[in-house]
Design a protein around this motif. Structure first.
Motif, PDB file in Angstrom:
ATOM      1  N   ARG A  17       0.860  -1.184   0.000  1.00 48.73           N
ATOM      2  CA  ARG A  17       0.000   0.000   0.000  1.00 48.73           C
ATOM      3  C   ARG A  17       0.897   1.235   0.000  1.00 48.73           C
ATOM      4  NH1 ARG A  17      -5.590  -1.424   3.112  1.00 48.73           N
ATOM      5  NH2 ARG A  17      -5.517  -3.674   2.849  1.00 48.73           N
ATOM      6  N   PHE A  18       0.835   1.984  -1.086  1.00 48.68           N
ATOM      7  CA  PHE A  18       1.743   3.101  -1.296  1.00 48.68           C
ATOM      8  C   PHE A  18       1.173   4.391  -0.713  1.00 48.68           C
ATOM      9  CE2 PHE A  18       2.267   0.237  -4.999  1.00 48.68           C
ATOM     10  CZ  PHE A  18       3.578  -0.161  -4.759  1.00 48.68           C
ATOM     11  N   LEU A  19       2.069   5.280  -0.313  1.00 50.55           N
ATOM     12  CA  LEU A  19       1.634   6.597   0.138  1.00 50.55           C
ATOM     13  C   LEU A  19       1.048   7.367  -1.035  1.00 50.55           C
ATOM     14  CD1 LEU A  19       1.505   8.791   2.341  1.00 50.55           C
ATOM     15  CD2 LEU A  19       3.779   9.535   1.574  1.00 50.55           C
ATOM     16  N   ARG A  20      -0.195   7.793  -0.901  1.00 49.62           N
ATOM     17  CA  ARG A  20      -0.860   8.594  -1.935  1.00 49.62           C
ATOM     18  C   ARG A  20      -0.948  10.067  -1.541  1.00 49.62           C
ATOM     19  NH1 ARG A  20      -1.214   5.171  -6.462  1.00 49.62           N
ATOM     20  NH2 ARG A  20      -1.405   3.062  -5.623  1.00 49.62           N
ATOM     21  N   LEU A  76      -4.873   4.394  13.721  1.00 48.69           N
ATOM     22  CA  LEU A  76      -5.527   3.919  12.511  1.00 48.69           C
ATOM     23  C   LEU A  76      -6.956   4.457  12.481  1.00 48.69           C
ATOM     24  CD1 LEU A  76      -5.634   2.076   9.979  1.00 48.69           C
ATOM     25  CD2 LEU A  76      -6.359   0.228  11.506  1.00 48.69           C
ATOM     26  N   LEU A  77      -7.296   5.216  11.451  1.00 46.06           N
ATOM     27  CA  LEU A  77      -8.641   5.766  11.328  1.00 46.06           C
ATOM     28  C   LEU A  77      -9.582   4.784  10.634  1.00 46.06           C
ATOM     29  CD1 LEU A  77      -7.833   9.442  10.267  1.00 46.06           C
ATOM     30  CD2 LEU A  77      -8.348   8.574  12.561  1.00 46.06           C
ATOM     31  N   ARG A  78      -9.112   4.206   9.538  1.00 49.52           N
ATOM     32  CA  ARG A  78      -9.937   3.256   8.809  1.00 49.52           C
ATOM     33  C   ARG A  78      -9.066   2.421   7.885  1.00 49.52           C
ATOM     34  NH1 ARG A  78     -12.831   2.208   4.121  1.00 49.52           N
ATOM     35  NH2 ARG A  78     -14.899   1.277   4.464  1.00 49.52           N
ATOM     36  N   GLU A  79      -9.367   1.147   7.810  1.00 49.02           N
ATOM     37  CA  GLU A  79      -8.697   0.259   6.871  1.00 49.02           C
ATOM     38  C   GLU A  79      -9.739  -0.417   5.993  1.00 49.02           C
ATOM     39  OE1 GLU A  79      -5.522  -3.467   6.642  1.00 49.02           O
ATOM     40  OE2 GLU A  79      -6.100  -2.628   8.597  1.00 49.02           O
ATOM     41  N   GLY A  80      -9.668  -0.165   4.690  1.00 48.98           N
ATOM     42  CA  GLY A  80     -10.565  -0.782   3.740  1.00 48.98           C
ATOM     43  C   GLY A  80      -9.858  -1.845   2.925  1.00 48.98           C
ATOM     44  N   LYS A  81     -10.503  -2.286   1.869  1.00 50.22           N
ATOM     45  CA  LYS A  81      -9.921  -3.331   1.027  1.00 50.22           C
ATOM     46  C   LYS A  81      -8.642  -2.861   0.355  1.00 50.22           C
ATOM     47  CE  LYS A  81     -11.038  -6.434  -2.819  1.00 50.22           C
ATOM     48  NZ  LYS A  81     -12.086  -6.836  -3.808  1.00 50.22           N
ATOM     49  N   MET A  96      -4.537   7.015   8.268  1.00 57.87           N
ATOM     50  CA  MET A  96      -3.961   7.047   9.606  1.00 57.87           C
ATOM     51  C   MET A  96      -3.627   8.481   9.998  1.00 57.87           C
ATOM     52  SD  MET A  96      -1.228   3.882   9.603  1.00 57.87           S
ATOM     53  CE  MET A  96      -1.131   3.975  11.413  1.00 57.87           C
ATOM     54  N   THR A  97      -3.471   8.683  11.290  1.00 55.57           N
ATOM     55  CA  THR A  97      -2.938   9.940  11.803  1.00 55.57           C
ATOM     56  C   THR A  97      -1.720   9.641  12.668  1.00 55.57           C
ATOM     57  OG1 THR A  97      -4.278   9.964  13.832  1.00 55.57           O
ATOM     58  CG2 THR A  97      -5.218  11.007  11.864  1.00 55.57           C
ATOM     59  N   ALA A  98      -0.876  10.650  12.804  1.00 53.67           N
ATOM     60  CA  ALA A  98       0.276  10.563  13.701  1.00 53.67           C
ATOM     61  C   ALA A  98       0.501  11.929  14.329  1.00 53.67           C
ATOM     62  CB  ALA A  98       1.520  10.094  12.966  1.00 53.67           C
ATOM     63  N   ARG A  99       0.915  11.917  15.578  1.00 51.78           N
ATOM     64  CA  ARG A  99       1.179  13.163  16.306  1.00 51.78           C
ATOM     65  C   ARG A  99       2.569  13.117  16.904  1.00 51.78           C
ATOM     66  NH1 ARG A  99      -4.046  11.667  17.243  1.00 51.78           N
ATOM     67  NH2 ARG A  99      -5.675  13.257  16.994  1.00 51.78           N
ATOM     68  N   ALA A 100       3.346  14.154  16.660  1.00 50.73           N
ATOM     69  CA  ALA A 100       4.610  14.327  17.375  1.00 50.73           C
ATOM     70  C   ALA A 100       4.303  15.108  18.648  1.00 50.73           C
ATOM     71  CB  ALA A 100       5.615  15.083  16.512  1.00 50.73           C
ATOM     72  N   MET A 101       4.525  14.467  19.791  1.00 48.27           N
ATOM     73  CA  MET A 101       4.162  15.044  21.087  1.00 48.27           C
ATOM     74  C   MET A 101       5.434  15.436  21.841  1.00 48.27           C
ATOM     75  SD  MET A 101       0.829  14.742  21.066  1.00 48.27           S
ATOM     76  CE  MET A 101       0.501  15.150  22.795  1.00 48.27           C
ATOM     77  N   GLN A 102       5.433  16.664  22.353  1.00 49.26           N
ATOM     78  CA  GLN A 102       6.576  17.139  23.125  1.00 49.26           C
ATOM     79  C   GLN A 102       6.076  17.988  24.284  1.00 49.26           C
ATOM     80  OE1 GLN A 102       9.504  20.126  21.510  1.00 49.26           O
ATOM     81  NE2 GLN A 102      10.879  18.351  21.552  1.00 49.26           N
ATOM     82  N   ASN A 103       6.529  17.688  25.483  1.00 46.96           N
ATOM     83  CA  ASN A 103       6.094  18.408  26.691  1.00 46.96           C
ATOM     84  C   ASN A 103       4.577  18.391  26.831  1.00 46.96           C
ATOM     85  OD1 ASN A 103       8.786  19.124  27.302  1.00 46.96           O
ATOM     86  ND2 ASN A 103       8.664  20.915  25.974  1.00 46.96           N
ATOM     87  N   GLY A 104       3.959  17.255  26.440  1.00 48.36           N
ATOM     88  CA  GLY A 104       2.519  17.090  26.598  1.00 48.36           C
ATOM     89  C   GLY A 104       1.679  17.822  25.570  1.00 48.36           C
ATOM     90  N   ALA A 114      -2.265  10.565   6.754  1.00 52.04           N
ATOM     91  CA  ALA A 114      -1.745   9.907   5.553  1.00 52.04           C
ATOM     92  C   ALA A 114      -2.775   8.962   4.958  1.00 52.04           C
ATOM     93  CB  ALA A 114      -0.465   9.132   5.871  1.00 52.04           C
ATOM     94  N   LEU A 115      -2.764   8.897   3.638  1.00 53.75           N
ATOM     95  CA  LEU A 115      -3.570   7.934   2.894  1.00 53.75           C
ATOM     96  C   LEU A 115      -2.622   6.982   2.180  1.00 53.75           C
ATOM     97  CD1 LEU A 115      -6.083   6.781   1.408  1.00 53.75           C
ATOM     98  CD2 LEU A 115      -5.790   8.623  -0.266  1.00 53.75           C
ATOM     99  N   PHE A 116      -2.729   5.698   2.503  1.00 50.73           N
ATOM    100  CA  PHE A 116      -1.986   4.643   1.819  1.00 50.73           C
ATOM    101  C   PHE A 116      -2.989   3.801   1.029  1.00 50.73           C
ATOM    102  CE2 PHE A 116       0.297   5.659   5.710  1.00 50.73           C
ATOM    103  CZ  PHE A 116       1.625   5.700   5.322  1.00 50.73           C
ATOM    104  N   ALA A 117      -2.653   3.447  -0.184  1.00 49.21           N
ATOM    105  CA  ALA A 117      -3.585   2.650  -0.981  1.00 49.21           C
ATOM    106  C   ALA A 117      -2.820   1.773  -1.963  1.00 49.21           C
ATOM    107  CB  ALA A 117      -4.566   3.548  -1.731  1.00 49.21           C
ATOM    108  N   GLY A 118      -3.329   0.572  -2.162  1.00 49.42           N
ATOM    109  CA  GLY A 118      -2.733  -0.349  -3.114  1.00 49.42           C
ATOM    110  C   GLY A 118      -3.225  -0.089  -4.526  1.00 49.42           C
ATOM    111  N   GLU A 119      -2.662  -0.821  -5.447  1.00 56.83           N
ATOM    112  CA  GLU A 119      -3.050  -0.673  -6.850  1.00 56.83           C
ATOM    113  C   GLU A 119      -4.381  -1.360  -7.127  1.00 56.83           C
ATOM    114  OE1 GLU A 119       0.187  -2.366  -8.969  1.00 56.83           O
ATOM    115  OE2 GLU A 119       1.519  -0.652  -8.658  1.00 56.83           O
ATOM    116  N   ARG A 120      -5.149  -0.788  -8.059  1.00 57.66           N
ATOM    117  CA  ARG A 120      -6.389  -1.400  -8.531  1.00 57.66           C
ATOM    118  C   ARG A 120      -6.426  -1.326 -10.050  1.00 57.66           C
ATOM    119  NH1 ARG A 120     -10.464   1.413  -7.788  1.00 57.66           N
ATOM    120  NH2 ARG A 120      -9.617   3.285  -6.821  1.00 57.66           N
TER     121      ARG A 120
END
Length: 263
Positions: free
Chosen positions: A50-53, A75-80, A85-93, A101-107
């Motif tokens: 699943r490539f970064l789109r 992980l927000l949602r995983e489909g076929k 997904m989301t990610a947070r860099a946390m520093q000092n709370g 990010a959206l990752f998706a395979g080829e169709r």
């Protein structure tokens, strides 16, 4: 510290991270490296087919060097075919950097449209950019080679608001991944800064990168072509859009940013 070492940190211990001062831009981490690390934390959770789109980054607050921080993923949602997904860099709370990010395979698809973007810049023979001037040149640029073809350095009173050129790592990584391309894509200063005649701070506030797949593997020492245009700028904010190509002229990514300029 080389970019490969920073990405290795993320892959093996995202809960205990440190950025050295030589990856800073003013008082905060260089946006490209913080975005690359946030992306890498998500990439580690997703299968390689699943490539970064699309990657959207919000620079919420400063990410200070030599201060511990962590990256948390969700992980927000995983489909076929697609994963979001989301990610947070946390520093000092507090949240310093937020990524989606959206990752998706080829169709299979009957639609095939060639890109409308191209360039005619010749590969550079060496880097051509601002020298390392203490307290003026961002420290992170020691890791990057930039070669300007059109446009000018920041604060030179230019009448133009675009930059065309090439970029690569000064010390080639083991391989070029999407994380490396993310870091390189943010190496250039906001294009409108060349219109000013005096130094002024600027900060990327939000950034969206769309990756074009499939694209050929890129050799670690390769130059990548880059062209950025200022779409609009007023009231202390600038909107820019850019394109990135591999050394053979194949489009690999589209970029849009909103930057705050404090002049």
């Amino acid at each position: 510290m080389h970019i490969d070492e920073l990405l290795h940190q993320v892959a093996h211990n995202p809960a205990e991270l440190i950025l050295p001062k030589d990856w800073t831009q003013g008082r905060t981490a260089f946006g490209g490296i913080s975005a690359a690390m946030v992306y890498q934390a998500m990439r580690e959770q997703v299968e390689p087919t699943r490539f970064l789109r699309s990657l959207t980054i919000n620079f919420v607050g400063p990410l200070e060097p030599e201060v511990p921080f962590s990256i948390e993923t969700e992980l927000l949602r995983e489909g076929k075919n697609a994963i979001q997904m989301t990610a947070r860099a946390m520093q000092n709370g507090k949240v310093a950097v937020l990524g989606v990010a959206l990752f998706a395979g080829e169709r299979q698809s009957k639609i095939s449209v060639l890109t409308i973007y191209s360039h005619n810049m010749a590969l550079p023979k060496k880097a051509k950019f601002i020298p390392q001037i203490p307290k003026v040149t961002p420290k992170f640029l020691k890791h990057m080679d930039l070669a300007v073809e059109e446009g000018q350095m920041p604060f030179t009173g230019s009448k133009h608001a675009h930059l065309h050129g090439w970029m690569r790592f000064t010390k080639a990584p083991a391989q070029i991944s999407d994380a490396h391309i993310i870091a390189l894509a943010d190496a250039w200063p906001p294009a409108p800064l060349q219109m000013l005649r005096w130094p002024a701070p600027a900060s990327s506030m939000s950034w969206n990168l769309e990756f074009v797949h499939p694209h050929r593997p890129i050799a670690p020492e390769s130059w990548l072509a880059y062209q950025v245009q200022t779409v609009q700028a007023a009231d202390g904010y600038a909107h820019t859009e850019a394109q990135l190509w591999d050394p053979d002229g194949e489009l690999i990514a589209l970029s849009r940013q909103v930057a705050g300029i404090f002049d």
